[in-house]
Design an enzyme around this catalytic site. Sequence first.
Site, mmCIF file in Angstrom:
data_model
loop_
_atom_site.group_PDB
_atom_site.id
_atom_site.type_symbol
_atom_site.label_atom_id
_atom_site.label_comp_id
_atom_site.label_asym_id
_atom_site.label_seq_id
_atom_site.Cartn_x
_atom_site.Cartn_y
_atom_site.Cartn_z
ATOM 1 N N CYS A 55 0.800 -1.265 -0.103
ATOM 2 C CA CYS A 55 0.109 0.081 0.017
ATOM 3 C C CYS A 55 0.922 1.199 -0.061
ATOM 4 O O CYS A 55 1.617 1.478 0.813
ATOM 5 C CB CYS A 55 -0.849 0.106 1.034
ATOM 6 S SG CYS A 55 -1.935 1.520 1.478
ATOM 7 N N CYS B 41 -4.495 6.728 -4.362
ATOM 8 C CA CYS B 41 -3.987 5.428 -4.275
ATOM 9 C C CYS B 41 -2.532 5.520 -4.517
ATOM 10 O O CYS B 41 -2.222 5.717 -5.657
ATOM 11 C CB CYS B 41 -4.763 4.394 -5.273
ATOM 12 S SG CYS B 41 -4.017 2.850 -5.200
HETATM 13 N N1 LIG Z 1 -6.488 -1.806 -2.367
HETATM 14 C C1 LIG Z 1 -5.241 -2.410 -2.848
HETATM 15 C C2 LIG Z 1 -4.145 -1.985 -1.494
HETATM 16 C C3 LIG Z 1 -4.036 -0.526 -1.024
HETATM 17 C C4 LIG Z 1 -3.404 0.168 -2.188
HETATM 18 C C5 LIG Z 1 -3.527 1.803 -1.887
HETATM 19 N N2 LIG Z 1 -4.351 2.241 -0.769
HETATM 20 C C6 LIG Z 1 -2.072 2.414 -2.084
HETATM 21 O O1 LIG Z 1 -2.063 3.510 -1.344
HETATM 22 O O2 LIG Z 1 -1.399 1.834 -2.921
HETATM 23 C C7 LIG Z 1 -5.141 -3.708 -3.094
HETATM 24 O O3 LIG Z 1 -5.871 -4.407 -2.581
HETATM 25 O O4 LIG Z 1 -4.243 -4.088 -4.040
#
Ligand SMILES: N[C@H](CCC[C@H](N)C(=O)O)C(=O)O
Length: 276
Positions: free
Chosen positions: A71, A220
């Site tokens: 993340c 994200c």
């Molecule tokens: N939801 C993403 C993980 C969190 C990614 C995001 N919050 C970031 O800042 O990279 C997944 O299940 O692949």
Amino acid sequence: MKFWKLHGAGNDFIAIDGRKDLTDDYSDVAKKVCHRHFGVGADGLLVVKESNNSDCKMLYYNSDGSKAKMCGNGIRCFAKFVYENNIVKKSNFTVETLASIQEITLNMLNEKIDSIKVNMGLPNFDPKYIPVDTTKDKFINETIIINKEKLNVSSILLGVPHTVVFVEEIDKNYILKYGPLIENHKIFPEKTNVNFVKVIDKENIQVSTWERGCGYTLACGTGITASVVISNYLNKVDKKVNVISEGGKLLIEISEDRVYMQGPAVKICEGILEGI
Ligand SMILES: N[C@H](CCC[C@H](N)C(=O)O)C(=O)O
């Protein structure tokens, strides 16, 4: 249990120190604490664990309780949490994630963390690893069918699976409609995060993401990084790009053997989680 709530460009997280916990499964905890009404409310849960090969280890769970290997916004918030809680006592350190070992640099200003730079590693274009169910050796500028409509998409692995859709304008209603349909498309056996990208010029893009396991988020980190990588691969942008999301701004830099993400991490509050 003591927690901090933090956000990175509006992507918000609960952080806890799980080093003394016997369990390594925080799925139920994540669902409980991330709930926007019955919990503290967040997009995800960050858990500190001991590492054998880095200064510490980060486990990450989406708000639906699913575990993800990495993340991007979360690891910046995690870095602030472990530094300001004296779990790590230096401004350059490594964090083991399920995706790889990430190098962290805390950019200090007047002895405070000003911004955080993360080595995001290298993207993987091989559909076998993203994964995408295709015989092609890359999944760039490909067509998928959604509700009888043809959509042009590009997918890579950047810690976690990311799919990019280039749009003329960022339209939240379009994202809320097509985000889940693409996330759950059968061609993505482990689902995918979906990034809608508006290219402004060679040094600036706007990204809005429908995240696997937690839906629409204000930013994200891995998705923004993947969006720059794919945009650069298609010669739409240079190698150093400012990215605007609804929740804030990140800087992405591509070099020969790695991709850097740089951005903020803000502590919102701290407290005690009852019953955990
Ligand atoms: N939801 C993403 C993980 C969190 C990614 C995001 N919050 C970031 O800042 O990279 C997944 O299940 O692949």
